[in-house]
Motif scaffolding. Structure first.
Motif, PDB file in Angstrom:
ATOM      1  N   VAL A 179      11.114  -7.966  -3.295  1.00 31.29           N
ATOM      2  CA  VAL A 179      11.592  -7.622  -1.959  1.00 31.29           C
ATOM      3  C   VAL A 179      10.920  -6.355  -1.422  1.00 31.29           C
ATOM      4  CG1 VAL A 179      13.622  -6.989  -0.579  1.00 31.29           C
ATOM      5  CG2 VAL A 179      13.808  -8.714  -2.382  1.00 31.29           C
ATOM      6  N   ALA A 180      10.887  -5.297  -2.235  1.00 30.19           N
ATOM      7  CA  ALA A 180      10.393  -4.004  -1.746  1.00 30.19           C
ATOM      8  C   ALA A 180       9.949  -3.147  -2.918  1.00 30.19           C
ATOM      9  CB  ALA A 180      11.488  -3.288  -0.951  1.00 30.19           C
ATOM     10  N   TRP A 181       9.193  -2.096  -2.597  1.00 27.65           N
ATOM     11  CA  TRP A 181       8.780  -1.146  -3.616  1.00 27.65           C
ATOM     12  C   TRP A 181       8.473   0.194  -2.961  1.00 27.65           C
ATOM     13  CZ3 TRP A 181       6.183  -5.620  -2.360  1.00 27.65           C
ATOM     14  CH2 TRP A 181       4.933  -5.483  -1.730  1.00 27.65           C
ATOM     15  N   SER A 182       8.452   1.248  -3.786  1.00 27.99           N
ATOM     16  CA  SER A 182       8.232   2.583  -3.250  1.00 27.99           C
ATOM     17  C   SER A 182       6.840   2.677  -2.629  1.00 27.99           C
ATOM     18  CB  SER A 182       8.420   3.644  -4.338  1.00 27.99           C
ATOM     19  OG  SER A 182       7.761   3.294  -5.536  1.00 27.99           O
ATOM     20  N   GLY A 183       6.751   3.451  -1.562  1.00 27.17           N
ATOM     21  CA  GLY A 183       5.549   3.470  -0.731  1.00 27.17           C
ATOM     22  C   GLY A 183       4.305   3.987  -1.412  1.00 27.17           C
ATOM     23  N   ASN A 184       4.465   4.654  -2.555  1.00 30.14           N
ATOM     24  CA  ASN A 184       3.291   5.197  -3.241  1.00 30.14           C
ATOM     25  C   ASN A 184       2.638   4.190  -4.169  1.00 30.14           C
ATOM     26  OD1 ASN A 184       5.803   5.583  -4.789  1.00 30.14           O
ATOM     27  ND2 ASN A 184       4.448   6.388  -6.367  1.00 30.14           N
ATOM     28  N   LEU A 185       3.265   3.046  -4.387  1.00 26.59           N
ATOM     29  CA  LEU A 185       2.722   2.050  -5.314  1.00 26.59           C
ATOM     30  C   LEU A 185       1.846   1.033  -4.591  1.00 26.59           C
ATOM     31  CD1 LEU A 185       5.795   1.254  -7.608  1.00 26.59           C
ATOM     32  CD2 LEU A 185       3.928   2.868  -8.016  1.00 26.59           C
ATOM     33  N   SER A 186       0.783   0.607  -5.260  1.00 23.25           N
ATOM     34  CA  SER A 186      -0.096  -0.451  -4.738  1.00 23.25           C
ATOM     35  C   SER A 186      -0.178  -1.560  -5.778  1.00 23.25           C
ATOM     36  CB  SER A 186      -1.494   0.101  -4.444  1.00 23.25           C
ATOM     37  OG  SER A 186      -1.449   1.087  -3.442  1.00 23.25           O
ATOM     38  N   PRO A 187       0.482  -2.678  -5.545  1.00 21.53           N
ATOM     39  CA  PRO A 187       0.517  -3.728  -6.562  1.00 21.53           C
ATOM     40  C   PRO A 187      -0.820  -4.435  -6.712  1.00 21.53           C
ATOM     41  CG  PRO A 187       1.576  -4.488  -4.563  1.00 21.53           C
ATOM     42  CD  PRO A 187       1.269  -3.034  -4.348  1.00 21.53           C
ATOM     43  N   GLU A 188      -1.088  -4.864  -7.940  1.00 20.07           N
ATOM     44  CA  GLU A 188      -2.222  -5.753  -8.216  1.00 20.07           C
ATOM     45  C   GLU A 188      -1.674  -7.158  -8.395  1.00 20.07           C
ATOM     46  OE1 GLU A 188      -4.942  -4.357 -11.391  1.00 20.07           O
ATOM     47  OE2 GLU A 188      -3.426  -2.792 -11.654  1.00 20.07           O
ATOM     48  N   MET A 209       2.825 -10.002  -9.704  1.00 21.83           N
ATOM     49  CA  MET A 209       2.429  -8.709  -9.142  1.00 21.83           C
ATOM     50  C   MET A 209       2.620  -7.666 -10.233  1.00 21.83           C
ATOM     51  SD  MET A 209       4.317  -9.052  -5.419  1.00 21.83           S
ATOM     52  CE  MET A 209       3.535  -7.668  -4.577  1.00 21.83           C
ATOM     53  N   LYS A 210       1.625  -6.803 -10.394  1.00 18.49           N
ATOM     54  CA  LYS A 210       1.699  -5.736 -11.393  1.00 18.49           C
ATOM     55  C   LYS A 210       1.806  -4.386 -10.680  1.00 18.49           C
ATOM     56  CE  LYS A 210      -0.797  -3.454 -15.158  1.00 18.49           C
ATOM     57  NZ  LYS A 210      -2.065  -3.386 -15.930  1.00 18.49           N
ATOM     58  N   PHE A 211       2.842  -3.637 -11.031  1.00 20.89           N
ATOM     59  CA  PHE A 211       3.069  -2.307 -10.458  1.00 20.89           C
ATOM     60  C   PHE A 211       2.845  -1.263 -11.537  1.00 20.89           C
ATOM     61  CE2 PHE A 211       5.473  -5.268  -7.913  1.00 20.89           C
ATOM     62  CZ  PHE A 211       5.287  -4.824  -6.609  1.00 20.89           C
TER      63      PHE A 211
END
Length: 230
Positions: A179-188, A209-211
């Motif tokens: 649904v959502a994730w912290s703005g500093n993360l960029s998923p692969e 998705m890998k965080f």
């Protein structure tokens, strides 16, 4: 008075007149927005009722605007927002999904595009896309980065769970349940299947998705699959 009388029903379900916050949870699946000569962005098709003098303006895409490529790629209403302006009470909902209100204080959060229900005009929205065919096939074609100071409302199927991401413990998720994730993360995007087999199937099980880093990821107990136009 019988507990099943019409009067009892109305008293149990009626709107609470004492709630005056800008964004209020009137019910777990129903967001009340109290407008006082203000503007707010809501998901197109989410208005279920309003009281007062409120005007609505349909927008082609998210408030930042996008090119024709993305317009053609996304079907359904998940990509479109509606601007509501005026004074009164606005009620919005999305297919019975649970609503969560978040207040950003000069912060950023990334949200699956289909799960953005509303945000204040003061919040900036930027669309990011997964640059992979797997992202298209999973239905997680686009995400919205919401940043600034103000209220936002997101939706989830059922009760969500937050997973903490640390450098020692990356988190892997199903794109359709993310649904959502912290703005500093960029998923692969991780996948082990061939291009051909990926196109042959549309389920989210073949890739994740890998965080990595420091932050959090919000998942829901449901795989939300979106239709992509051919």
């Amino acid at each position: 008075m019988s507990k099943y009388s019409l009067e009892a029903f109305v008293n149990e379900t009626k709107e609470n007149p004492h709630e005056r916050d800008y964004f209020e949870l009137e019910k777990p699946q129903l967001l009340e927005i109290n407008l006082n000569n203000q503007s707010v962005w809501t998901k197109a098709g989410s208005m279920v009722g309003y009281i007062g003098n409120i005007q609505f303006e349909r927008q082609g895409m998210l408030s930042g605007g996008l090119g024709n490529l993305l317009k053609k790629a996304i079907s359904g209403e998940g990509s479109k927002l509606m601007k509501a302006e005026g004074t009164g009470k606005l009620y919005v909902a999305d297919s019975g999904k649970k609503v969560r209100i978040l207040y950003l204080n000069n912060e950023a959060v990334c949200v699956n595009g289909n799960d953005v229900l509303a945000h204040e005009q003061s919040i900036k929205s930027d669309i990011t896309m997964l640059k992979s065919i797997a992202g298209v096939m999973s239905g997680g074609l686009f995400q919205v980065r919401l940043s600034g100071t103000g209220h936002i409302a997101i939706t989830t199927h059922g009760d969500p769970l937050t997973l903490m991401v640390t450098p020692d413990n990356p988190v892997f998720t199903d794109p359709n349940a993310t649904v959502a994730w912290s703005g500093n993360l960029s998923p692969e995007l991780k996948t082990n299947v061939s291009f051909k087999s990926l196109l042959g199937r549309g389920s989210g099980e073949e890739f994740q998705m890998k965080f990595s880093g420091n932050g959090w990821v919000l998942i829901q107990p449901y795989e939300e699959v979106y239709t992509v136009e051919k």
